[in-house]
Scaffold this motif. Structure first.
Motif, PDB file in Angstrom:
ATOM      1  N   SER A 268      -1.688  -4.022  -4.896  1.00 37.44           N
ATOM      2  CA  SER A 268      -1.913  -3.649  -3.496  1.00 37.44           C
ATOM      3  C   SER A 268      -3.363  -3.885  -3.094  1.00 37.44           C
TER       4      SER A 268
ATOM      5  N   SER B 240       2.540   6.408  -7.050  1.00 38.36           N
ATOM      6  CA  SER B 240       1.516   7.306  -7.614  1.00 38.36           C
ATOM      7  C   SER B 240       1.922   8.767  -7.455  1.00 38.36           C
ATOM      8  N   LEU B 241       2.466   9.102  -6.297  1.00 38.82           N
ATOM      9  CA  LEU B 241       2.912  10.487  -6.076  1.00 38.82           C
ATOM     10  C   LEU B 241       4.065  10.855  -7.005  1.00 38.82           C
TER      11      LEU B 241
ATOM     12  N   SER C  15      -0.635  -0.413  -7.686  1.00 36.56           N
ATOM     13  CA  SER C  15      -1.869  -0.098  -6.951  1.00 36.56           C
ATOM     14  C   SER C  15      -2.879  -1.240  -7.072  1.00 36.56           C
TER      15      SER C  15
ATOM     16  N   CYS D 284       1.293   4.076  -3.037  1.00 33.05           N
ATOM     17  CA  CYS D 284       1.091   5.505  -2.776  1.00 33.05           C
ATOM     18  C   CYS D 284       2.305   6.321  -3.236  1.00 33.05           C
TER      19      CYS D 284
ATOM     20  N   GLN E 285       0.827  -1.200   0.000  1.00 31.72           N
ATOM     21  CA  GLN E 285       0.000   0.000   0.000  1.00 31.72           C
ATOM     22  C   GLN E 285       0.870   1.261   0.000  1.00 31.72           C
ATOM     23  N   GLN E 286       1.917   1.253   0.815  1.00 28.02           N
ATOM     24  CA  GLN E 286       2.815   2.408   0.865  1.00 28.02           C
ATOM     25  C   GLN E 286       3.561   2.578  -0.458  1.00 28.02           C
TER      26      GLN E 286
END
Length: 198
Positions: free
Chosen positions: A158, A136-137, A155, A133, A129-130
């Motif tokens: 995840s 994506s950023l 993602s 994230c 999950q991290q």
């Protein structure tokens, strides 16, 4: 006040590490323990979470506290006036917290520790999950289409791992409560048969 509450939570988490009992089934064997329930909790996770929390509370909703008292919002959401509505809101809006809270509730009631294998599975879920994230950023900032595709794939992975682990956790909780309530279907050897002498 908030510092004392967070200190109490930390002490409770440390205490869980010294619990002596183990889950009746670990996460790796949850699917085999109750395949239909695992599939149902995969496709209808919030509904199953609602049912399991009620069952964990022995169907006594007067005992209900938002997130089982493990989150800062607990006890501040008007649970005493309409616990069913609050629980429904919890399982749909904070699904991950609702599953974790039921898990902590059962662990504290029965002194159940989490195995190293279960900890690794849960940690892997959080790691993915991290990573999703962060990717994506970075893809947003850089604007690279290839990186955006990689972020999308991570993602999706995840999400797949998250929902699978949550359904296995809920199956683990159900099996544990079946054991508690004496409704666990365990396979046993048939009784010895004797040949008739007639």
């Amino acid at each position: 006040m908030a510092g004392a509450q967070s200190q109490a939570m930390l002490e409770k988490m440390e205490l869980r590490q010294s619990y002596r009992n183990v889950w009746h089934t670990d996460l790796t064997n949850a699917v085999a323990a109750d395949l239909p329930w695992c599939c149902l909790s995969l496709w209808c996770g919030p509904c199953i979470s609602y049912m399991l929390r009620r069952r964990a509370l022995y169907n006594d909703m007067s005992r209900y506290v938002c997130c089982a008292g493990y989150m800062p919002c607990s006890g501040k959401c008007g649970e005493s006036q309409c616990p069913e509505v609050c629980l429904a809101t919890e399982v749909f809006c904070c699904f991950g917290n609702s599953v974790a809270s039921t898990r902590f509730l059962l662990q504290d009631e029965f002194n159940i520790q989490t195995t190293q294998c279960d900890n690794c599975i849960i940690a892997f879920m959080f790691f993915l999950q991290q990573l999703a994230c962060i990717c994506s950023l970075v893809a947003c900032i850089v604007g690279n289409s290839e990186l955006s595709e990689v972020a999308h794939v991570i993602s999706c992975m995840s999400n797949l791992v998250y929902w699978t682990v949550c359904s296995c956790m809920q199956t683990q909780h159900k099996v544990e409560m079946d054991k508690r309530d004496g409704t666990l279907n365990t396979m046993s050897a048939p009784p010895m048969q004797q040949m008739s002498r007639c």
